[in-house]
Every structure is written in structure tokens, then in C-alpha cells.
Design an enzyme around this catalytic site. Structure first.
Site, PDB file in Angstrom:
ATOM      1  N   ASP A   1      -5.123   1.302  -8.149  1.00  0.00           N
ATOM      2  CA  ASP A   1      -6.570   1.522  -7.963  1.00  0.00           C
ATOM      3  C   ASP A   1      -7.203   0.294  -7.593  1.00  0.00           C
ATOM      4  OD1 ASP A   1      -8.410   3.428  -8.170  1.00  0.00           O
ATOM      5  OD2 ASP A   1      -9.178   2.255  -9.713  1.00  0.00           O
TER       6      ASP A   1
ATOM      7  N   LYS B   1      -9.211  -1.400  -4.182  1.00  0.00           N
ATOM      8  CA  LYS B   1     -10.489  -2.046  -4.162  1.00  0.00           C
ATOM      9  C   LYS B   1     -10.162  -3.343  -3.451  1.00  0.00           C
ATOM     10  CE  LYS B   1     -12.060   0.141  -8.465  1.00  0.00           C
ATOM     11  NZ  LYS B   1     -12.010   0.193  -9.873  1.00  0.00           N
TER      12      LYS B   1
END
Ligand code: ADP
Ligand code: ASP
Ligand code: MG
Length: 916
Positions: free
Chosen positions: A772, A776
Site C-alpha cells: 500500500d 502511494k
């Protein structure tokens, strides 16, 4: 009573029913004073019951001889002069105003309570009656027997209205006239039925009966109230010349002469006149064409030089746009003649387009008023609309908008047209030859093409005529094509102040662009009272709403579709529910959630879902989820100019639809990282599309939830700063874990605590894996201009190798303590050097690289000072080189993520024109 006498001449066969098999008859007047009036040729006169009409002598009457009463009136002629001028007030009552017996009584009350010295009242047929009359003709013409029962319905409507309104002799007299007329009509319709054909004159004669009956009924009611009043069959007074284009031109001189004569025979202070109907110079009954009663009233106003013409209808006045299409349209208190003309010409059917010219000649104001709302002052149409009316802001250069549907564009194009005199004339004479009406013309100054709009039903003939007229030029290549673009609509912006006000068209086009509406053609006359654009028919109402809201600063309305009512989606819906009223009232932003879809069920609404009950409604009224149907529904309504889809899922299938949605003009807002961290080529295409169009794609919440990270980065880049490095703690979960991994508890205990507190995904490996954070980092890297794939970013996972394949989250949590010593050692090493462990993502813009890993930071570093689940992001740029620009705050959790999405929605609203 005056008996108008006519001779019925049947020799003028061309104008009427063209059947040669039917007998020709001619009745000529035996009195030199008889007017001559042609009857439909095959009509059996014996069935006209001429005798009874003569005895009654009230309406448009056919006679074979002059009568005594006629002569006596003639004697008095010249004694009663027609007074003209301010003492006359003209009122016109539209069909809905006289739609029922009660409404006719109300109309009579209005007439009675008007204290003008003299009143001329023009009345339409009862509502729907003219349609019913046209329907009779169509049925008879197509040999459909049901015209008989339809005629009975017409009879019944008037019969029952008369029974409600009248009694005694009045009732008997009206009913006998009505039955008499209906039996004549029956015979006429029978003739049409036999011939299977009808001419315009015959049709005009039939359809005008609605006005004859309503005017007579109203005059009986006014008389019943004790007032002297005469009714006027305007076919005896109004003389008009038919023109080629389904219009008529009044002959004012002749009409004035007839009016004077009529008045000398019927002197009265109150006259109830039929709208819509008139006669040709040959005394053939005709009409002023559909909706022509407004025109009748204006002609009457001019003939009487009246003080004012009041047009009573069913709306409060002229609205800034058709109130049926734009619910926020406002009443225009004052319009100039030109503005009213432009509005009516361009489809605002509150006023017949030809109403203005007769009154303008004598500076007679028209007031449009609502019969159902007498307290509304209405719209005044007069010479100059410049002064302020009751504080209404007249500064807006655009007064109103109107639309015309069912048009086609014709584009005549070719290099051989430039500099050749006569091309336009040749084009338009070919168009004229097929009798088509050109509504708008546009020619570029390169003279390369001429483009014009005609009614759709005429375009085939126009195209054929042009093909044949320019055959040679087309063959020789001087013209490249005669192209037809069907399914178009015109949108016109009207306002006298548009003249010499810069920026009006810019604002108009901008509003259309923002609603993602393509303009096919543009025209603005040099009077500058009107800017006309041609758009696709299906875009027309959206276009109308978009420009209307732009000029009237009414609400920016956005139709919203929410995908994924999970934790973030549900929180967003609750935030929208709580804030909607404030946004509407204070910021003029109207957010309507038109659909919510999960993976299994979806809820669709035509007007906007009640957000206080959305989850209950989704359960009760949800249907099987279908993403295509969902977006079609949210975007497909033509009433809201803007559509946004909010993707609150983490699904890459949903993300793969963004491109398609943006292409369709649907704005996309999302916290879903999949699109921006997916394949680079797709990402680049998406961003390129976003830049090319006025369709927006906002994804602030993909990084740092509600924190302004993407917008800060954009701000830096757009103002010319150069990104050197972005480094940060991007995961709220990992922030929490390392902020709390201080040596008092083991690593696995801290993870369990974070899970308990709801900071982690259901399976903490999803956080510990670092993917994750990797997503980003790639989003920020790409935003900074780096062309990297997700696989280019090395991601250090914190999931111990042996536990990666462990089946369940529970098993993983159970086994995690076995690895605590590794992590404890790393922490201990750092501690000994005065450092802490932090799990960070880094964008190294100088070396075009990115990385996600566990790093050690000195205890004095800002990253070491964090608490809770805060995110922190440091931007090192050419401007922020010594001290990086730091954004810090809660970067995870449903409330802040939904808040980030919400602020993207509001950013969209302000991009779309909502006041800031
Ligand atoms: P009447 O039968 O009284 O002549 P119409 O139906 O011809 O009435 O005209 C009134 C209607 O015009 C209104 O009911 C309204 O729906 C429609 N209309 C269209 N555009 C406008 C506008 N800009 N302002 C007001 N009314 C409009
Ligand atoms: N009754 C006619 C029509 O409906 C004229 C009018 O009402 O203006 O067209
Ligand atoms: Mg009308």
C-alpha cells in the site's frame, strides 16, 4: 342583432378540398351588402342549416340573401365612431385560463374587476380543444371512423361547461348554436373522410370553432353579471394574408376598416373576441396558426391603440428559461420588445413570436400574468427594459435562455466557395424553393463552408435540393460535400445588455465546456441580442441548465454516483447527509446522490436518494448491481448538468472504467489507488485525457487520506518549483506500530494492539507487506513526473518470509510472536545509536527512483516525533531545500479519508462554477 351576411362561393376550388367527384354549387349574395365567403367546395350546403344561422345571425354566417336587420344596422353606420387609445385595455386569456366552467367564471370576474373604461378581451379555445379539433381532422382524413366519437367528446365538453355556467335563454341559445355547429362539423368531417384529404383552409375553418364557443360562453357569463358586452367573431374583423411559410401577415388597414364597421354595428364597452381566427382578403376563414391567440391580442391592441395588452396564462410571467426544464428559472420582471421577441422566437412558448411587432409599433406594453396567482406582478414587455424593477437585478447581460428541438444542421463545404459571389444566395434560394425555414446560419470568414439549421422534417428535401443545385460543383470538386447532421437542438441566450458587453460568450461557452457539451455551430447577429449555439439534442436540457446556472448563479448541481458503500463510502454518505443543507443554502451547491452501488446490490433514484435512510433503502429497494447500468443512470438524467462518480472501492476493475467515464464527461473522484498505481501507460492516458478535457479526475485521498498532499505537490509543481525528494510515513497503521514500538511491548503485541484498535486491515499482512505504501510512493512519483511502474519500487516487507503463505489472519497473528526477536534486535540497535525505526516511502526525483523500507531516524528528526497514526510527508524541493516542506496529520481512518473525498467533491463544484 346584427346579421352578417355572406355569399358562399364554391368556385374557388383550389383552396379547399380537392375532390372533383363532388358537386359544385354556388350561392351568391342577392344583396350588394353581403360579404362573400367561400365554403369548402364539396360541402353539402343543404346540411349547413343556413336558415337557422341567419335567424340567429350571431357568428360567421352564410346567407343567400340580405336581411332586414342588416339594412337597419347599415343605416346607423357612421354614427358610432370607434374610440381608440388609452381608454382600451386588452386582455388575452389562454386555453388553461378558460379550461373549465369555474375558470371561465374567474375570467369573467377579472374582466369585471378591471376598471378600465373600455375592455377588449381575446379568448383562446378551452384547453386541449384546439388539439382535439386537429385530431378530428387527422382522423377523418385518414378515414378513421373514431372522429365521430371524438367530435362527441368535443360537444360534451362544451355542453357540460355551458350547463354549469348558463341557464334560461342564454343556455338554450348557446346550446342550439353549439349543436348546430357540431352538426355542421360532422358533415364537413364526413366530407373530409370521403375525400381522404383536407386543405389548410378547410382545416382552419374546423379548428377555429374552439374559440367561437369559448368566446360566446364567456360573453354570456359577463352579461349575466349585468354588464353590457358583445362578442366578436374575429373572422369578421381581422384580415390577414397567408404567406408561404405557415404564417399570416395582418392587413392592418383593412382590419381597421372592418373593425370600425363592426364597432359601429356593435358599440360596446366590453368586447369578447375570438383569438386565433381571422379571414383572408377573400373572406376565407383562416387562423393565425398554432398558439396564435397571443398574436390576435397584439393585433387588437394595435387596432384599438390600447393602453396595455395583458396576456393571462398559467405561469407567473416570462421565466429566464422554460420552467418545465429548469426548475430554478426566475421570473423576468421586465423585458424589452427585442428580448421578448428573441425569447419567443427561440422557443419560449409563453408568447407567440409574432406578438411583439403590432404592439411595438404603438409602444403598447404587454404584461404577462398568471391567472392562478393574481398576487404575482408578472412580466412587463415594453420599449426599454433598462430601468430597475423592484430591485430586480437587471445587470445580468443575459436575460433568458430558450431552446428549439428537432433540428438538423446542413453543412455545405468546399474550397471552391471562397471568394465566389452568389454562393450563399444559390444555397438559400435552393432552400427556399423547397419551402424550408432556415432557423440559423453560420459562415466562417474563410468562406470555406456555410452551415445552417432547418427543422428536421425539412432536411431531406433541403439536402436533395442542394445536391441537385450544386451537382456540377460537387462533381467538379469545387464543393466537397453537402452534409446533414441530424438530431440537433438550438440553445439561444437572449439579452439586450449582451450588446457591447465583453465576455458574455466566453462565459456561455465556458459553462458549456464545463458541462462537457460539444457545440456544433454558433451564430451571433450583430445586434448582439442573441447568441445561438447548436448542440446535440440529447445534450440540450443539460446545456440549458448549465448555462442558466452559470448566469443566474443558481445552484451548481452535481449528480453523484457512489461506488462501494463500505466503511469510507458509508462515512462519506453520512458526511454528505449532514452537510447537504448547508452546502445548498450557503454555498449554492446541490449534491444529489442519484445512485449507490455495492458489489451485489445498487440503489438508483431519479431525484436523489434520501441520505438519512440510504442503507435501509439499499436493503429494501436495492436491485442487482450492474456498473454499466449504474453509471448510465447517474449520468443519463438530462436534468443535472454535471455528473461525478465517486469510487470508494479498492477495486482495479472499477478503476479500469475511469477512462471511459472521463471520455463520457463523467467526473471521477476516488480514494482508490488502483488506477494511479496501475500500469503506467494506462495512467498516462488517463492524465492526458484529464488535461485535454474539462472533465475532472480528483484523487487527493489516495495518499494521506484527507491531508493536502497531492494538492501541495501540484501547487509546488505548478508554481515552477522542482521536486528533489519526497519522503514520508504514508501508512497510518505502520506509523502507529512504530510510534508505539518503544521497547515496552513486543512487536507482535503492538501489531495486535493496532489490529484491536481497528488501525489495521482485517489481515495486518496487507499493511505490513508495504504494498500500500508502495502504491502511494508510485502515485507521488508519477505526480512528480517520474515514469515508474510499481514493480520499479523495491518494497521491504515486514511480513516474515515463513508467514507469507499462512492461510488466515488469525494464524498469522498467532505465529508472529516467533519473529519478535528479529524486530526487537533492530529496534535495540537503533536505540543504541539514538535512533528510532520508521517505515517510510521515498521518491528520489533526482535519481528517478523510489523505495519503501524500514529506516532509522535520529530521535530529533521530525519523523521520530510522531504520535498515534499520523502521517508525515517531507517535500524537499529547490525552494524548500534547507528545510523541507512538511505536511503532518492523521492520514488514515474512515472519517478523514471520507473527508478528503468530500473536499474533492467540493473542489469539483468550485471548478464547475460554484461561488468560492
Ligand atoms: P396559453 O395557453 O396560456 O397561451 P402556453 O402553453 O401557450 O399558454 O404558454 C405558457 C407555457 O409556456 C407555460 O406553461 C410554460 O410551461 C411555457 N414556457 C416555455 N418557456 C417559458 C418561459 N421562458 N417562461 C414562461 N413560460 C414558458
Ligand atoms: N387555440 C389555439 C391553439 O391552441 C390558439 C391559442 O390558444 O393561442 O393553438
Ligand atoms: Mg400560448
Amino acid at each position: 342583432m346584427l346579421m352578417a351576411a355572406f355569399s358562399a362561393t364554391i368556385s374557388d376550388s383550389s383552396r379547399f378540398l380537392s375532390s372533383t367527384s363532388l358537386p359544385k354549387r354556388k350561392i351568391s349574395a342577392s344583396s350588394p351588402r353581403c360579404r362573400s365567403f367561400s365554403l369548402p367546395k364539396p360541402f353539402p350546403l343543404s346540411r349547413l342549416n343556413i336558415g337557422s344561422r341567419l335567424e340567429r345571425g350571431k357568428s360567421f354566417t352564410i346567407c343567400a340573401q340580405a336581411s332586414v336587420s342588416d339594412i337597419s344596422v347599415e343605416k346607423s353606420m357612421g354614427k358610432v365612431n370607434l374610440p381608440k387609445g388609452d381608454m382600451w385595455a386588452v386582455h388575452k386569456f389562454g386555453g388553461t385560463c378558460v379550461g373549465t366552467s369555474q375558470r371561465i367564471k374567474n375570467v369573467a370576474d377579472i374582466i369585471i374587476s378591471d376598471d378600465s373604461e373600455r375592455k377588449l378581451v381575446v379568448v383562446s379555445a378551452m384547453s386541449k380543444v384546439t388539439d382535439m379539433m386537429y385530431d378530428l381532422i387527422n382522423k377523418a382524413q385518414s378515414r378513421d371512423d373514431s372522429y365521430i366519437s371524438s367530435l362527441d367528446a368535443v360537444l360534451e365538453k362544451h355542453n357540460s361547461t355551458a350547463l354549469d355556467l348558463l341557464d334560461g335563454d342564454d343556455l338554450a341559445s348557446f346550446l342550439s348554436q353549439l349543436h348546430h355547429d357540431v352538426s355542421n362539423l360532422k358533415a364537413m368531417l364526413r366530407a373530409i373522410y370521403i375525400a381522404g384529404h383536407v386543405t389548410e383552409s378547410f382545416s382552419d375553418f374546423v379548428v377555429g370553432h374552439g374559440e367561437l364557443w369559448s368566446a360566446q360562453m364567456l360573453s354570456y357569463v359577463v352579461r349575466k353579471n349585468g354588464l353590457d358586452c358583445k362578442w366578436m367573431d374575429t373572422r369578421e374583423v381581422l384580415i390577414v394574408n397567408p404567406t408561404s411559410s405557415n404564417q399570416v401577415d395582418p392587413d392592418f388597414l383593412e382590419s381597421e376598416r372592418k373593425l370600425e364597421k363592426w364597432f359601429s354595428q356593435n358599440p360596446s364597452k366590453i368586447i369578447i373576441a375570438t383569438g386565433f381566427i381571422a379571414s383572408t382578403p377573400q373572406n376565407i376563414p383562416t387562423t393565425l396558426k398554432r398558439d396564435g391567440s397571443d398574436f390576435s391580442a397584439a393585433i387588437m391592441g394595435a387596432l384599438f391603440r390600447a393602453r396595455q395588452v395583458t396576456i393571462w396564462t398559467d405561469v407567473d410571467g416570462v421565466y429566464s428559461a422554460d420552467p418545465r426544464k429548469v426548475s430554478e428559472a426566475v421570473i423576468l420582471r421586465k423585458l424589452s420588445y427585442q428580448e421578448a421577441w428573441e425569447m419567443s422566437y427561440f422557443g419560449a412558448n409563453v408568447l407567440h413570436p409574432r406578438t411583439i411587432i403590432p404592439v411595438m409599433r404603438y409602444d403598447i406594453p404587454i404584461v404577462i400574468r398568471n391567472i392562478f396567482n393574481l398576487s404575482a406582478p408578472g412580466t412587463k414587455i415594453c420599449r426599454s427594459a433598462s430601468e430597475d424593477v423592484d430591485g430586480q437585478n437587471l445587470d445580468s447581460p443575459v436575460k433568458g435562455f430558450a431552446t428549439i428541438d428537432n433540428l438538423a444542421l446542413v453543412n455545405v463545404e468546399g474550397t471552391g466557395m471562397a471568394g465566389v459571389p452568389g454562393t450563399a444566395s444559390a444555397i438559400f434560394s435552393a432552400v427556399k424553393d423547397v419551402g424550408a425555414n432556415v432557423i440559423m446560419i453560420s459562415q466562417a470568414s474563410s468562406e470555406h463552408s456555410v452551415c445552417f439549421a432547418v427543422p428536421e422534417k425539412e432536411v431531406k428535401a433541403v439536402a436533395e435540393a442542394l445536391q441537385s443545385r450544386f451537382r456540377q460543383a460537387l462533381d467538379a470538386g469545387r464543393l466537397s460535400q453537402v452534409a446533414v447532421i441530424p438530431n440537433c437542438s438550438i440553445l439561444a441566450a437572449v439579452g439586450q445588455k449582451m450588446a457591447s458587453t465583453p465576455g458574455v460568450s466566453a462565459t456561455l461557452f465556458n459553462a458549456l465546456a464545463k458541462a462537457n457539451i460539444n457545440i456544433r455551430a454558433i451564430a451571433q447577429g450583430c445586434s448582439e441580442y442573441n447568441i445561438t449555439v447548436v448542440v446535440k439534442r440529447e445534450d440540450c436540457i443539460r446545456a440549458l441548465r448549465a448555462v442558466h446556472s452559470r448566469f443566474y448563479l443558481s445552484r451548481t448541481t452535481i449528480a453523484i454516483g457512489i461506488i462501494g458503500p463500505g466503511l469510507i463510502g458509508a462515512t462519506l454518505l453520512d458526511q454528505l447527509r449532514d452537510q447537504a443543507a448547508v452546502l445548498k443554502e450557503e454555498f449554492n451547491i446541490d449534491l444529489r446522490v442519484m445512485g449507490i452501488t455495492g458489489s451485489r446490490t445498487m440503489l438508483l433514484s431519479e431525484v436523489g436518494i434520501d441520505l438519512s435512510r440510504w442503507s435501509e433503502l439499499l436493503k429494501q429497494k436495492g436491485q442487482v448491481a450492474d456498473l454499466e447500468k449504474f453509471t448510465q443512470h447517474v449520468h443519463g438524467n438530462h436534468f443535472i448538468p454535471n455528473t461525478a462518480v465517486v469510487d470508494c472501492t479498492a477495486d482495479s476493475n472499477v478503476a479500469s472504467c475511469y477512462h471511459d467515464w472521463l471520455c463520457k464527461g463523467i467526473h471521477v473522484i476516488t480514494p482508490n489507488k488502483k488506477a494511479n498505481s496501475g500500469p503506467l501507460d494506462k495512467y498516462l492516458k488517463l492524465r492526458a485525457l484529464q488535461r485535454q478535457s474539462y472533465t475532472h479526475y480528483f484523487y487527493e485521498a489516495t495518499v494521506g487520506a484527507g491531508l493536502p498532499i497531492i494538492s501541495t505537490l501540484r501547487g509546488l509543481l505548478e508554481t515552477g518549483d522542482r521536486i528533489l525528494r519526497i519522503e514520508g510515513i504514508f501508512s497510518g497503521t505502520l506509523s502507529y506500530i512504530f510510534n508505539n514500538f518503544t521497547g515496552t511491548r513486543t512487536f507482535s503485541e503492538v501489531v495486535a494492539e493496532a489490529k484491536e484498535a481497528g488501525y489495521t486491515e482485517p489481515d495486518p499482512r496487507d499493511d505490513l507487506s508495504g504494498t500500500d505504501v508502495g502504491r502511494k510512493v508510485i502515485i507521488l512519483a508519477r505526480e512528480s513526473g517520474l515514469k515508474l511502474e510499481l514493480s520499479d519500487i523495491p518494497v521491504q516487507t515486514l511480513v516474515p518470509e515463513p508467514l507469507r503463505a499462512t492461510e488466515s489472519a488469525e494464524d498469522f497473528m498467532k505465529q508472529l510472536p516467533q519473529f519478535d526477536t528479529d524486530m526487537a534486535k533492530e529496534r535495540q540497535d537503533a536505540e543504541e545509536s539514538g535512533e528510532v525505526l520508521r517505515y517510510v516511502g521515498v521518491v528520489d526525483a533526482i535519481n528517478q527512483k523510489g523505495v519503501v523500507e524500514l529506516r532509522r531516524y535520529s530521535k530529533s528528526h521530525p519523523f521520530a516525533q510522531l504520535s498515534g497514526s499520523d502521517n508525515i510527508i517531507a517535500f524537499t524541493t529547490t525552494r524548500y531545500k534547507e528545510q523541507p516542506l512538511i505536511v503532518r496529520g492523521p492520514g488514515a481512518g474512515a472519517q478523514v479519508t471520507a473527508g478528503g473525498v468530500f473536499s474533492d467533491i467540493l473542489r469539483l463544484a468550485s471548478y464547475l462554477g460554484a461561488p468560492s
